[in-house]
Design an enzyme around this catalytic site. Structure first.
Site, PDB file in Angstrom:
ATOM      1  N   ASP A  62       3.155   2.829   8.032  1.00  0.00           N
ATOM      2  CA  ASP A  62       2.892   1.785   7.050  1.00  0.00           C
ATOM      3  C   ASP A  62       2.286   2.460   5.819  1.00  0.00           C
ATOM      4  O   ASP A  62       1.979   3.654   5.835  1.00  0.00           O
ATOM      5  CB  ASP A  62       1.971   0.690   7.627  1.00  0.00           C
TER       6      ASP A  62
HETATM    7  C1  BGC Z   1       2.376  -3.731   4.679  1.00  0.00           C
HETATM    8  C2  BGC Z   1       3.764  -3.641   5.235  1.00  0.00           C
HETATM    9  C3  BGC Z   1       4.763  -3.467   4.132  1.00  0.00           C
HETATM   10  C4  BGC Z   1       4.390  -2.247   3.326  1.00  0.00           C
HETATM   11  C5  BGC Z   1       5.367  -1.956   2.199  1.00  0.00           C
HETATM   12  C6  BGC Z   1       2.075  -2.620   3.701  1.00  0.00           C
HETATM   13  O1  BGC Z   1       0.889  -2.838   3.033  1.00  0.00           O
HETATM   14  O2  BGC Z   1       1.456  -3.718   5.736  1.00  0.00           O
HETATM   15  O3  BGC Z   1       4.055  -4.797   5.981  1.00  0.00           O
HETATM   16  O4  BGC Z   1       6.047  -3.347   4.676  1.00  0.00           O
HETATM   17  O5  BGC Z   1       3.105  -2.464   2.765  1.00  0.00           O
HETATM   18  O6  BGC Z   1       5.293  -2.895   1.216  1.00  0.00           O
END
Ligand code: BGC
Length: 755
Positions: free
Chosen positions: A265
């Site tokens: 993530d």
């Molecule tokens: C979130 C994810 C997301 C990623 C990209 C993160 O902060 O937890 O769910 O896919 O950002 O935007």
């Protein structure tokens, strides 16, 4: 490209080129012409590095992505195309209802269609991968990200997760279909078990809980062909998921045989250092790589340290090669080497985005997902009788911010507000409605609803509302006068859209205080109140229910919100949603979920004084509205429920059934309508506790008035087996009990002996 050619390509790449295939950076670097000219800082790629990067996120648009891709191909020494990824969680430009609402549809078909429509818009806009579906099981409505989940039940989550993956990528085996995108499921694993509902914390789970409740949906989605997995921010039992060898290497890669791309993530590799399990970014890169994380999303740990780690023998080149090969393979499966633009053109994009077909589906979805919580009286207020003089009051009457926190690429201008839909309805029907705002959405609305910072401040102040004397408030006075002049008041209230979503945990579950004050004033003026509630999470709705004759929960309904809600209010459609997450009685009860373990001191039905039993002395144990609950505009009865046998055989540790369960369902109300018939099971206890109930099957069906239908559910081994702590599938001998009903409080039990 054939596999050998892909291998040859890999072998021809330099170490640095390989490393940068594993680096993901935000799209803005490509947009702004990027980088500085050589100085390496942790967060910025240089021009040379930018040319080597393997993937980016957050940008879309046929022309934008094509321009970037063509330039990238020219600059990359081996002309390896870029992957464009993005969060298309419940729609790109057409926002469908939030996933928690889609969970309430109890309709895999609808979820599949919405994901397919979102995939079509994404593919037409040059995207290759969506970071969806989110399959985190959720139990605590304080956590802002419950809005992204399908809810609290492992079985429903698994069914809808599978449907969503099939919708995003198609069902055609190894390759995402043309006009669809690859699906990256997230957040692996158990991010939804956020402690005290606070984001980015830990999940204090033992292996049994993890395997029984939290993991099944991810697994089912992988079986349905999900192409990628995203590791989560949280720790599990003290080990952060992105550096969790047992979770990523043993469970995901080894036990489940996942061969696709595993991505971190956003900065979750870097956070291994912040959390203190690694001393610095270099160690974080080493640990994540060791655990099999292929792509580092935006932490720059791989960009800065992987090359040195390989040169110094701390990561083997073979490890690096496997990760790079998986990324190249994904590009190959998307056919990017042959057609780096995947046939995307601005004209095709124009045709696909916000097409009438997508809008019609989004409108239908609003009706399928909305949950009617209350509609009392001899003559219920809903659907609103055409002759009744009706006013629409509340901060949501005019709002176009109906798409929720994760429809990040929508334009509110495309959204149909309640007022727009009501005016159009009134025009066609020759009727008139009155509209009034009544109060601000939040205390600090004046700071501008679009500024995220001001919205966050607004929630804080709502928790401690300033002492505003609202009886002199002209906005309120106008609303009360409107309510006095009408026969039915539709109060359009709710959380601000940024009160749920990532980082938006709440410590209170009520509506903003100004809105409650408005509702109290309206109720003094007119008792015929229909409350329409917008929210990204289950709320404490006790007061709203007490002040309203009807309560319709519309979640964050998306682009066609206004139209769908008007369809429901006027009765051209009926609310098809049933709660996929329990609606708590109050904050002190959370987490509250139907499939909890039994206790040694359960509270019996007739317990008067709840001392020395597992209960609260001041509030009920049951939620205000249970999982599976929802009303329609007609009534249904379930009768004739029987099991196909009283005994069945356990052939070996994990093979039982099939067992059939039958029930008759009848529409006993005045108009056609639909319901969700739910089958719950109770396992015998063996070496471990079992949930008091588990959803094992459901069927959504529509019947005409007076129509009756026999439903037959067939339960195979899947239904009887559960995951033991060691991970193996296992069924216990003993007495299984079943109940069929219209929500999770059904208690009409029948037994079956598994011998
Ligand atoms: C979130 C994810 C997301 C990623 C990209 C993160 O902060 O937890 O769910 O896919 O950002 O935007």
């Amino acid at each position: 490209m054939k596999e050998e050619q892909l291998r040859d390509l890999l072998n021809s790449m330099s170490l640095k080129e390989k490393v940068f295939q594993l680096v993901q950076i935000p799209g803005q670097y490509f947009l702004s012409g990027v980088a500085d000219t050589g100085t390496k800082t942790d967060g910025r790629p240089t021009d040379e590095e930018l040319a080597l990067v393997g993937s980016t996120l957050g940008i879309f648009g046929a022309k934008t992505t094509a321009d970037i891709q063509m330039q990238h191909l020219k600059r990359h020494p081996h002309h390896i195309p870029l992957l464009f990824m993005h969060d298309v969680v419940h729609g790109l430009r057409t926002a469908f209802p939030i996933p928690l609402a889609l969970g309430a549809s109890f309709s895999p078909e609808l979820v599949k269609q919405c994901s397919a429509a979102a995939a079509a818009e994404s593919a037409a806009s040059g995207l290759h991968v969506t970071f969806a579906p989110m399959l985190d099981l959720v139990r605590d409505p304080r956590w802002g990200r419950v809005m992204e989940s399908f809810g609290e039940d492992p079985f429903l989550n698994a069914k809808l997760g599978k449907a969503s993956v099939e919708g995003f990528r198609g069902c055609d085996g190894k390759m995402p279909e043309k006009g669809r995108v690859a699906s990256c499921i997230k957040h692996f694993a158990a991010y939804g078990a956020a402690e005290a509902g606070r984001d980015y914390t830990g999940a204090d789970l033992g292996g049994r809980q993890l395997r029984e409740f939290y993991l099944p949906a991810y697994r089912e989605a992988l079986n349905a062909g999900a192409d990628m997995v995203m590791s989560s921010f949280n720790a599990i039992d003290g080990i952060p998921a992105t550096g969790n060898e047992e979770l990523l290497r043993s469970t995901l890669r080894k036990d489940w045989g996942f061969e696709g791309v595993l991505i971190s993530d956003w900065n979750s590799v870097g956070e291994l250092a912040t959390r203190g399990v690694c001393s610095d970014l270099r160690q974080a890169a080493k640990l994540a790589m060791h655990c099999g994380v292929d792509i580092d999303m935006c932490s720059f740990a791989y960009a800065r340290h992987l090359e040195a780690l390989v040169c110094e023998g701390e990561i083997t080149e073979a490890q690096l090669d496997s990760a790079v090969f998986r990324v190249l393979e994904l590009k190959n499966r998307l056919k990017l080497f042959e057609d780096p633009l995947r046939g995307v053109t601005p004209a095709g994009e124009e045709r696909t985005i916000l097409s009438p077909v997508s809008r019609a589906l989004a409108r239908k979805a609003v009706c399928e997902c909305s949950v009617l919580l209350k509609n009392t009286g001899k003559q219920p207020l809903l659907p609103i009788a055409p002759e009744r003089k009706t006013v629409f009051i509340g901060p949501y009457v005019d709002s176009k911010e109906l798409h929720g926190a994760w429809a990040v690429s929508t334009d509110p201008e495309d959204t149909v507000s309640i007022r727009q839909a009501a005016e159009e309805f009134a025009r066609v029907q020759g009727r008139q409605f009155i509209f009034s705002k009544g109060c601000r959405m939040t205390c600090r609305e004046d700071l501008g609803p679009k500024s995220e910072e001001s919205a966050v401040m607004a929630f804080r102040e709502d928790a401690f509302p300033p002492q505003i004397e609202i009886s002199d408030d002209p906005m309120l006075k106008e609303a009360v006068a409107a309510a006095e002049s009408a026969e039915t008041v539709v109060a359009c209230l709710g959380e601000h859209r940024l009160m749920s979503g990532e980082g938006a945990s709440r410590g209170e579950l009520t509506l903003p205080e100004d809105q409650l004050k408005l509702l109290r004033s309206l109720q003094l003026a007119n008792r015929n109140i229909v409350s329409v509630i917008f929210t990204g999470r289950p709320l404490d709705l006790r007061e709203v229910c007490a002040l309203s004759r009807s309560v319709l929960l519309v979640w964050m309904p998306g682009t066609e919100g206004g139209n769908g809600i008007l369809d429901l209010l006027t009765g051209s459609a009926e609310p098809g949603g049933r709660l996929s997450m329990s609606m708590p009685y109050c904050l002190g009860q959370v987490p509250v979920y139907y499939n909890h373990f039994n206790t040694g001191r359960p509270k019996a039905e007739n317990t008067k004084i709840p001392y020395y039993v597992s209960a609260y002395i001041d509030i009920p144990n049951s939620p205000l509205f249970p999982f599976g609950y929802g009303l329609g505009y007609t009534d249904f009865s379930v009768s004739g429920f029987e099991l196909g046998a009283e005994k069945a055989e356990l052939r070996n540790a994990a093979e039982a059934g099939p067992v059939t369960v039958r029930a008759m369902v009848k529409n006993i109300g005045p108009r056609c309508g639909q319901t969700v018939v739910q089958l719950y099971m109770r396992r015998p206890s063996a070496e471990a506790l079992t949930p008091v109930k588990e959803l094992k099957a459901f069927q959504k069906l529509a019947l005409d008035p007076g129509e009756e239908r026999e439903l037959v559910f067939t339960l195979g081994s899947d239904a009887f087996c559960h995951v033991s702590a060691d991970g193996s599938l296992h069924a216990d001998k003993g007495t299984y009990r079943f109940t069929v009903g219209l929500n999770s409080e059904s208690e009409d039990w029948k037994s079956l002996e598994l011998l």
